[in-house]
Design an enzyme around this catalytic site. Structure first.
Site, PDB file in Angstrom:
ATOM      1  N   ASP A  98       0.842  -1.199   0.000  1.00 64.73           N
ATOM      2  CA  ASP A  98       0.000   0.000   0.000  1.00 64.73           C
ATOM      3  C   ASP A  98       0.879   1.253   0.000  1.00 64.73           C
ATOM      4  O   ASP A  98       1.716   1.411  -0.879  1.00 64.73           O
ATOM      5  CB  ASP A  98      -0.948  -0.058   1.198  1.00 64.73           C
ATOM      6  CG  ASP A  98      -1.960   1.071   1.226  1.00 64.73           C
ATOM      7  OD1 ASP A  98      -2.893   1.039   0.413  1.00 64.73           O
ATOM      8  OD2 ASP A  98      -1.808   1.985   2.065  1.00 64.73           O
ATOM      9  N   TYR A 155      -1.601  11.610   2.285  1.00 67.43           N
ATOM     10  CA  TYR A 155      -2.455  11.907   1.132  1.00 67.43           C
ATOM     11  C   TYR A 155      -2.507  13.404   0.862  1.00 67.43           C
ATOM     12  O   TYR A 155      -2.439  13.846  -0.290  1.00 67.43           O
ATOM     13  CB  TYR A 155      -3.870  11.381   1.376  1.00 67.43           C
ATOM     14  CG  TYR A 155      -3.978   9.879   1.411  1.00 67.43           C
ATOM     15  CD1 TYR A 155      -4.189   9.151   0.244  1.00 67.43           C
ATOM     16  CD2 TYR A 155      -3.876   9.180   2.601  1.00 67.43           C
ATOM     17  CE1 TYR A 155      -4.302   7.774   0.265  1.00 67.43           C
ATOM     18  CE2 TYR A 155      -3.972   7.788   2.636  1.00 67.43           C
ATOM     19  CZ  TYR A 155      -4.182   7.097   1.467  1.00 67.43           C
ATOM     20  OH  TYR A 155      -4.288   5.725   1.490  1.00 67.43           O
ATOM     21  N   HIS A 200      -7.188  -6.471  -0.156  1.00 67.42           N
ATOM     22  CA  HIS A 200      -6.133  -5.453  -0.232  1.00 67.42           C
ATOM     23  C   HIS A 200      -5.013  -5.731   0.771  1.00 67.42           C
ATOM     24  O   HIS A 200      -3.836  -5.509   0.477  1.00 67.42           O
ATOM     25  CB  HIS A 200      -6.730  -4.068   0.020  1.00 67.42           C
ATOM     26  CG  HIS A 200      -5.723  -2.963   0.004  1.00 67.42           C
ATOM     27  ND1 HIS A 200      -5.132  -2.520  -1.158  1.00 67.42           N
ATOM     28  CD2 HIS A 200      -5.189  -2.219   1.004  1.00 67.42           C
ATOM     29  CE1 HIS A 200      -4.277  -1.541  -0.875  1.00 67.42           C
ATOM     30  NE2 HIS A 200      -4.293  -1.345   0.425  1.00 67.42           N
TER      31      HIS A 200
END
Length: 343
Positions: free
Chosen positions: A156, A263, A322
């Site tokens: 990730d 982010y 994921h």
């Protein structure tokens, strides 16, 4: 980018962020109305669960780098090849516990808490989470561990960093293993050109907003972890005690803003639209392990990475989600072992 184009793009992205922010607020308020005032309660957790102190996973330690103090867990013989694990969002060193136990016999395994996570330092400024700084953390850590290079294993957000480290600092990476993290160039292209991936990436726009993302995850005793660590049958893929390990770590003061700042800092307007400079082709032998049931990332990302890697092996994990390294432990460890044993 011209000023006019920048303002137009900024307005569009801000509008999308506001849309998802408003939708998130309405969803949270609806669930609060449905569940009552307890919905906003996060249970106090003063002591870590036993699993976080389990010596079978390794020894806890800290290293002071140039501008950050990082926490990590190590296991195995320090004279053996260094295998460095870098976690994703929202995780910490613990996400690699199964791989650490498996490979401690053959490698010196080290799993860190990235800056802003777990027991590592948490700088307050958003700019302290710039991708250039995150790359240097890895490079400096390898040197501080008194090694010239490592086998770099990442998932990730850790994968975003690892892709860049392998491209920009090739001397540091002997072998590269990526789990459910697209090559940065392919992700930018896909985000701009695929409506499906654009919609799957809605949370990136939400995370551009202040306060709302942190507020939304502090609901129903950090229920976010009950939702993400599940298999195709919606059954937990980790134990209740391990779930408590995550909730303990992320219930601590200031645990969420630094990870979300990854982010906010790195998915800016210019980067979203124009893209950053192309990365050099990766020379290290590379393995991509991909859980096929990833709801946030398209299944074709591993194959799209081929033009950017000289020597690439791709292994899909059927029904893996994921968080594949925790979801399908046996399959992931088998693929890892096969890759590591290759000359």
């Amino acid at each position: 980018m011209s000023l006019i184009k920048y303002l137009v793009v900024r307005s569009v992205v801000f509008g999308i962020s506001l849309f998802y922010g408003g939708l998130t607020v309405l969803t949270v308020l609806f669930r609060w109305f449905k569940n009552g005032n307890e919905f906003f309660v996060v249970k106090e957790r003063s002591l870590p669960p036993i699993c976080l102190q389990d010596a079978a996973y390794g020894r806890h330690a800290y290293l002071k780098l140039k501008n950050i103090k990082l926490h990590y867990v190590e296991n195995g013989d320090r004279n053996k090849p260094l295998m460095l694990f870098v976690h994703g969002y929202p995780e910490f060193w613990f996400s690699w516990r199964h791989q650490m136990k498996e490979f401690a016999a053959t490698h010196w395994v080290v799993a860190l808490d990235m800056r802003g996570y777990g027991d590592s330092e948490k700088p307050a400024k958003k700019s302290e989470y710039d991708l250039e700084i995150l790359q240097k953390d890895i490079v400096e850590l390898v040197k501080a561990l008194k090694r010239d290079s490592c086998i770099l294993v990442a998932h990730d957000w850790g994968g975003v960093i690892a892709w860049n480290v392998a491209a920009n600092y090739p001397e540091v990476v002997e072998k590269l293993v990526i789990m459910n993290s697209p090559h940065p160039t392919t992700f930018r292209e896909k985000l701009r050109g695929s409506i499906g991936q654009f919609l799957k990436s809605w949370y990136i726009f939400l995370y551009q907003l202040p306060y709302i993302p942190e507020w939304s995850v502090h609901t129903n005793d950090l229920e976010i972890f009950d939702r993400i660590f599940v298999d195709e049958n919606n059954q937990l893929t980790i134990t209740e005690e391990e779930l408590e390990g995550y909730k303990y770590t992320f219930s601590r003061k200031g645990a969420w803003t630094p990870p979300i700042n990854y982010y906010r800092q790195n998915f800016n307007i210019k980067g979203m639209i124009e893209g950053e400079k192309s990365l050099p082709k990766i020379r290290a032998p590379t393995l991509i392990i991909w859980g096929e049931n990833d709801i946030a990332l398209s299944k074709d990302f591993p194959e799209l990475a081929r033009p950017h890697v000289q020597n690439l092996t791709v292994k899909y994990v059927p029904k893996g989600n994921h968080f594949v390294q925790q979801d399908k432990v046996a399959e992931v460890n088998a693929h890892l072992a096969e890759f590591l044993n290759k000359a």
